[in-house]
Design a protein around this motif. Structure first.
Motif, PDB file in Angstrom:
ATOM      1  N   TYR A  74       5.109  -0.150  -6.115  1.00  0.00           N
ATOM      2  CA  TYR A  74       3.676   0.039  -6.251  1.00  0.00           C
ATOM      3  C   TYR A  74       3.371   1.503  -6.439  1.00  0.00           C
ATOM      4  O   TYR A  74       2.094   1.881  -7.267  1.00  0.00           O
ATOM      5  CB  TYR A  74       2.449  -0.319  -5.164  1.00  0.00           C
ATOM      6  CG  TYR A  74       2.606  -1.874  -4.871  1.00  0.00           C
ATOM      7  CD1 TYR A  74       2.654  -2.079  -3.347  1.00  0.00           C
ATOM      8  CD2 TYR A  74       3.072  -2.732  -5.640  1.00  0.00           C
ATOM      9  CE1 TYR A  74       2.849  -3.350  -2.901  1.00  0.00           C
ATOM     10  CE2 TYR A  74       3.140  -4.148  -5.320  1.00  0.00           C
ATOM     11  CZ  TYR A  74       3.013  -4.408  -3.899  1.00  0.00           C
ATOM     12  OH  TYR A  74       3.186  -5.606  -3.440  1.00  0.00           O
ATOM     13  N   GLY A  86       6.339  -5.250  -2.064  1.00  0.00           N
ATOM     14  CA  GLY A  86       6.022  -6.507  -1.590  1.00  0.00           C
ATOM     15  C   GLY A  86       7.180  -7.329  -1.718  1.00  0.00           C
ATOM     16  O   GLY A  86       7.687  -7.280  -2.863  1.00  0.00           O
ATOM     17  N   ASP A  88       8.199 -11.723  -0.874  1.00  0.00           N
ATOM     18  CA  ASP A  88       8.065 -12.926  -0.543  1.00  0.00           C
ATOM     19  C   ASP A  88       8.791 -13.295   0.710  1.00  0.00           C
ATOM     20  O   ASP A  88       9.603 -12.578   1.136  1.00  0.00           O
ATOM     21  CB  ASP A  88       7.936 -13.836  -1.504  1.00  0.00           C
ATOM     22  CG  ASP A  88       9.541 -13.913  -2.114  1.00  0.00           C
ATOM     23  OD1 ASP A  88      10.341 -13.703  -1.474  1.00  0.00           O
ATOM     24  OD2 ASP A  88       9.432 -14.860  -3.157  1.00  0.00           O
ATOM     25  N   CYS A  94       7.892  -9.589  -5.176  1.00  0.00           N
ATOM     26  CA  CYS A  94       6.935 -10.051  -5.597  1.00  0.00           C
ATOM     27  C   CYS A  94       5.598  -9.199  -6.071  1.00  0.00           C
ATOM     28  O   CYS A  94       5.561  -8.233  -5.713  1.00  0.00           O
ATOM     29  CB  CYS A  94       6.520 -11.455  -4.802  1.00  0.00           C
ATOM     30  SG  CYS A  94       5.768 -10.974  -3.156  1.00  0.00           S
ATOM     31  N   GLU A  95       4.672  -9.902  -6.647  1.00  0.00           N
ATOM     32  CA  GLU A  95       3.302  -9.350  -6.783  1.00  0.00           C
ATOM     33  C   GLU A  95       2.703  -8.797  -5.630  1.00  0.00           C
ATOM     34  O   GLU A  95       2.794  -9.653  -4.423  1.00  0.00           O
ATOM     35  CB  GLU A  95       2.437 -10.031  -7.871  1.00  0.00           C
ATOM     36  CG  GLU A  95       3.049 -10.488  -8.831  1.00  0.00           C
ATOM     37  CD  GLU A  95       4.033 -11.731  -8.820  1.00  0.00           C
ATOM     38  OE1 GLU A  95       3.159 -12.708  -8.077  1.00  0.00           O
ATOM     39  OE2 GLU A  95       4.811 -11.732  -9.618  1.00  0.00           O
ATOM     40  N   LYS A  96       1.611  -7.939  -5.626  1.00  0.00           N
ATOM     41  CA  LYS A  96       1.026  -7.743  -4.053  1.00  0.00           C
ATOM     42  C   LYS A  96      -0.100  -9.005  -3.599  1.00  0.00           C
ATOM     43  O   LYS A  96       0.019  -9.110  -2.418  1.00  0.00           O
ATOM     44  CB  LYS A  96       0.059  -6.521  -4.543  1.00  0.00           C
ATOM     45  CG  LYS A  96      -0.615  -5.726  -3.377  1.00  0.00           C
ATOM     46  CD  LYS A  96      -1.248  -4.555  -3.898  1.00  0.00           C
ATOM     47  CE  LYS A  96      -1.413  -3.555  -2.710  1.00  0.00           C
ATOM     48  NZ  LYS A  96      -2.252  -2.319  -3.181  1.00  0.00           N
ATOM     49  N   GLU A  97      -0.196  -9.866  -4.493  1.00  0.00           N
ATOM     50  CA  GLU A  97      -1.014 -10.947  -3.994  1.00  0.00           C
ATOM     51  C   GLU A  97      -0.201 -11.849  -3.215  1.00  0.00           C
ATOM     52  O   GLU A  97      -0.765 -12.589  -2.157  1.00  0.00           O
ATOM     53  CB  GLU A  97      -1.741 -11.829  -5.059  1.00  0.00           C
ATOM     54  CG  GLU A  97      -2.843 -10.877  -5.938  1.00  0.00           C
ATOM     55  CD  GLU A  97      -2.102  -9.947  -6.959  1.00  0.00           C
ATOM     56  OE1 GLU A  97      -1.022 -10.167  -7.737  1.00  0.00           O
ATOM     57  OE2 GLU A  97      -2.638  -8.702  -7.134  1.00  0.00           O
ATOM     58  N   ARG A  98       1.084 -11.987  -3.479  1.00  0.00           N
ATOM     59  CA  ARG A  98       1.880 -12.955  -2.746  1.00  0.00           C
ATOM     60  C   ARG A  98       2.972 -12.382  -1.605  1.00  0.00           C
ATOM     61  O   ARG A  98       3.982 -12.880  -1.342  1.00  0.00           O
ATOM     62  CB  ARG A  98       2.899 -13.754  -3.914  1.00  0.00           C
ATOM     63  CG  ARG A  98       2.145 -14.421  -5.099  1.00  0.00           C
ATOM     64  CD  ARG A  98       3.004 -15.012  -5.761  1.00  0.00           C
ATOM     65  NE  ARG A  98       4.419 -15.355  -5.414  1.00  0.00           N
ATOM     66  CZ  ARG A  98       5.626 -15.393  -5.959  1.00  0.00           C
ATOM     67  NH1 ARG A  98       5.321 -15.105  -7.333  1.00  0.00           N
ATOM     68  NH2 ARG A  98       6.544 -15.468  -5.305  1.00  0.00           N
ATOM     69  N   THR A  99       2.709 -11.205  -1.412  1.00  0.00           N
ATOM     70  CA  THR A  99       3.341 -10.344  -0.518  1.00  0.00           C
ATOM     71  C   THR A  99       3.159 -11.102   1.080  1.00  0.00           C
ATOM     72  O   THR A  99       2.470 -11.481   1.520  1.00  0.00           O
ATOM     73  CB  THR A  99       3.053  -8.795  -0.329  1.00  0.00           C
ATOM     74  OG1 THR A  99       3.150  -8.325  -1.531  1.00  0.00           O
ATOM     75  CG2 THR A  99       3.821  -8.126   0.582  1.00  0.00           C
ATOM     76  N   ASP A 102       5.623  -6.406   3.856  1.00  0.00           N
ATOM     77  CA  ASP A 102       5.468  -5.122   3.144  1.00  0.00           C
ATOM     78  C   ASP A 102       6.247  -4.188   3.340  1.00  0.00           C
ATOM     79  O   ASP A 102       6.828  -4.020   4.728  1.00  0.00           O
ATOM     80  CB  ASP A 102       3.811  -4.559   3.691  1.00  0.00           C
ATOM     81  CG  ASP A 102       2.786  -5.680   3.512  1.00  0.00           C
ATOM     82  OD1 ASP A 102       2.716  -6.005   2.262  1.00  0.00           O
ATOM     83  OD2 ASP A 102       1.970  -5.961   4.307  1.00  0.00           O
TER      84      ASP A 102
END
Length: 136
Positions: A74, A86, A88, A94-99, A102
């Motif tokens: 990021y 991030g 999965d 993966c994208e921050k929304e599917r993390t 962390d």
């Protein structure tokens, strides 16, 4: 005739047997729940170790640019030399929304980095990495 009915004794025995059964069932359920929690924590730890090792190996081979390119970091924060990534549940970037995991990679000095893997705000694993520069 004065006949006594043994049903009172039988009822007390049945109550004792049912109580003993409930006690044993409760202990078994508690044991299975604890085993399940330990299994999930072990799986998270294993995945955290694998993720931290992957991040460390990319950093050692390619430096911070590799983190940005391979793990979709990021970006570097202004107040520190750190990168956030991030992953999965399977350990893939993966994208921050599917993390699910962390990952924080803090560069603590020249050739030194600390990788911290967290899940749901709880630290799972921390790895300290040293990269040795070859002089040519």
């Amino acid at each position: 005739m004065n006949r006594k009915h043994p049903s009172g004794v039988f009822m007390m025995e049945m109550i004792a047997v049912v109580f003993f059964f409930i006690l044993c069932a409760g202990i078994c359920i508690k044991t299975f729940v604890k085993a399940d929690v330990m299994s999930r924590e072990a799986a998270d730890l294993n995945q955290g170790v694998l993720i931290a090792q992957s991040v460390a190996e990319v950093w050692k081979a390619e430096g911070p640019e590799g983190l940005e390119k391979k793990f979709q970091a990021y970006g570097q924060e202004e107040e520190s030399d750190g990168y956030t990534m991030g992953f999965d549940q399977s350990g893939n970037p993966c994208e921050k929304e599917r993390t699910v995991f962390d990952v924080r990679a803090d560069i603590t000095g020249p050739g030194h980095m600390e990788v911290t893997v967290s899940k749901n705000g709880k630290r799972v694993y921390t790895l300290t990495v040293t990269r040795h520069e070859t002089q040519q």
